[in-house]
Every structure is written in C-alpha cells, then in structure tokens.
Scaffold this active site. Structure first.
Site: not given
Ligand code: PEP
Length: 255
Positions: A9, A11, A94, A96, A166, A172, A213
């Site tokens: 992703n 973003k 997601h 976000e 998630e 992040g 992460s």
């Molecule tokens: C995400 O945005 O779906 C995500 C898992 O981000 P990150 O791997 O940077 O934590």
C-alpha cells in the site's frame, strides 16, 4: 492450501515518474517469485503507468479506495466501473480512510458489495485503536467490524475475500504486533467469526493478512503463524529491496 498474498500500500506517495522508477527497481525481484501473490497498490494517478509496467507479469494491481456507485455526481471519487478493467484488487476500509474520511463499517460494506459485483477482489481492513487495545476490547471491536463489513454477503463471496487485520497502533509506528498477537486475532477472532457466520469450510478459504510495521526482519515470524496468509505492507513497500526481501522470505516458508 491458501496462496500467500503480500500487498504493498503506497498510500499518498509517488508521482507517476517516481512510481515508474519504483516498479522498475522491484520488477525482476518480484516476478522471479512464483509461490506468493504480489499486489501493488499505488495512488489512482499512477495506476495506468504501473499497469503497463507489470502487464504480462505475475504481479497484480490494486487501488487504495473506491466509491460504491458506478458513476454520477460524486466529485473527486473513482468508481468500480473505472477500476475493474485495470485492477484486480481494491483496498477497502483502511484505518486511514476510517479515521480521516469517516468511513464506517456500513460504508465499507457497500463498497465491498460494489467491488464484488464488478469482479474486483476487496482487501478489507479491520483493526482496533490503541485505546481499544489497552481497554481489552480488541476481540469485540474486530468481531463487530468483521460482522459489519460482511453483512449480506454469500458464503461464496466471502470465501474469495482478502481481509487485513491491522491494529491501528501498529500502523506506521514501528511497533508491530507480535506474531502471537497477530495469530490470536487473525485465527481466534477474524477466521473464527467467519466460521460462526458462515462455516468452517468458508472461513478456511479466506485469506487473512496482517498489517502494521512489517519489514524483512519480522515477516518470517509473522508469516509462520498458521492463520496468517500474507501482509498488507505500508512503509516497507516503498523500499524496493525491502519489499522484494519480504516476498522472498515468505516464499521460502511456503516451499
Ligand atoms: C498500512 O498502511 O496498511 C500499513 C500496514 O502500514 P505500515 O506497514 O507502514 O505500518
């Protein structure tokens, strides 16, 4: 046997030329790996260019969001009709989108139905906030989200979905869930809820990713868990060597 699936992703990152450079750096490494499904999810503006670059390869393309209507007066939105000829996947719900754009389980559910009716495979995101985690509410929150986003779907539709667990506190932050935490929620809540709502046979077909992460250092342990079928990768998917390494490490586990 579920085919593992690693999705990147991106973003809101990468101009068209930057996207092209990123794909070129990953292309050989990713296409050399057969046993893991790879999905790139760039911003809308990059989709066409990325599609051309990966055409004829074993890499799939996904969008990061979508409206549920096919067309009309929805300024700034992109419809399933527009995506279906170029993408195979679409990330829906997601955190976000939920946090900054007010998406609810009901909205995500509408989008899931629209994606499915146009032949797109949704990657549906669920996960608890840090406050909910601290309050011991992970199980109830994730169960409620799974029930909400799947409402009205048939067992056949559910079997083909990808769901990404998630935990928001892990996205992040550099603070990934432990492999045990991921397994506990993915197996004990997400897959178990689907088994209760549909059947164990249906639940056993759904691919469930962990996201938050992940990197080349922690992917092996996370992917070694029996119910974890892949990863939704944010930051690390923008680093080509890192992303390729994650896919390669996963493939080694599935040999
Ligand atoms: C995400 O945005 O779906 C995500 C898992 O981000 P990150 O791997 O940077 O934590």
């Amino acid at each position: 046997m579920r085919t593992p699936i690693i999705a990147g992703n991106w973003k809101m990152n990468k101009t068209i030329s930057e996207a092209e450079a990123l794909v070129k750096e990953m292309l050989d490494g990713l296409t050399a790996i057969q046993s893991v499904e790879k999905v790139l999810c760039p911003p809308f503006i990059d989709l066409d260019r990325v599609a051309s670059l990966i055409q004829g390869t074993n890499i799939s393309l996904g969008a990061q969001n979508m409206h549920w209507e096919e067309k009309g007066a929805f300024t700034g939105e992109i419809s399933p009709l527009m995506l279906k000829d170029i993408c195979q996947y679409v990330i829906l719900g997601h955190s976000e989108r939920r946090t900054y754009f007010g998406e609810t389980d009901e909205i995500v559910n509408r989008k899931v139905k629209a994606a499915l009716s146009h032949g797109l495979t949704p990657i549906i995101c669920v996960g608890e906030t840090e406050a909910q985690y601290d309050a011991g509410e992970t199980e109830s929150v994730v169960r409620r989200q799974v029930e909400g986003v799947l409402a009205g779907l048939s067992a056949e539709q559910v079997a083909g979905l990808v769901i990404a667990y998630e935990p928001i506190w892990a996205i992040g932050t550099g603070k990934a869930a432990t492999a045990e935490q991921a397994q506990k929620v993915i197996g004990g809540v997400v897959r178990a809820t689907i088994a209760q709502l549909y059947s164990q046979a249906t639940a056993d077909q759904v691919r469930i990713q962990y996201g938050g992460s992940t990197n080349s250092k922690n992917i092996k342990e996370i992917m070694s868990q029996p119910d974890v079928d892949g990863a939704l990768v944010g930051g690390a998917s923008l680093r080509p060597a890192e992303f390729v390494a994650m896919v390669r490490i996963t493939a080694e586990l599935y040999q």
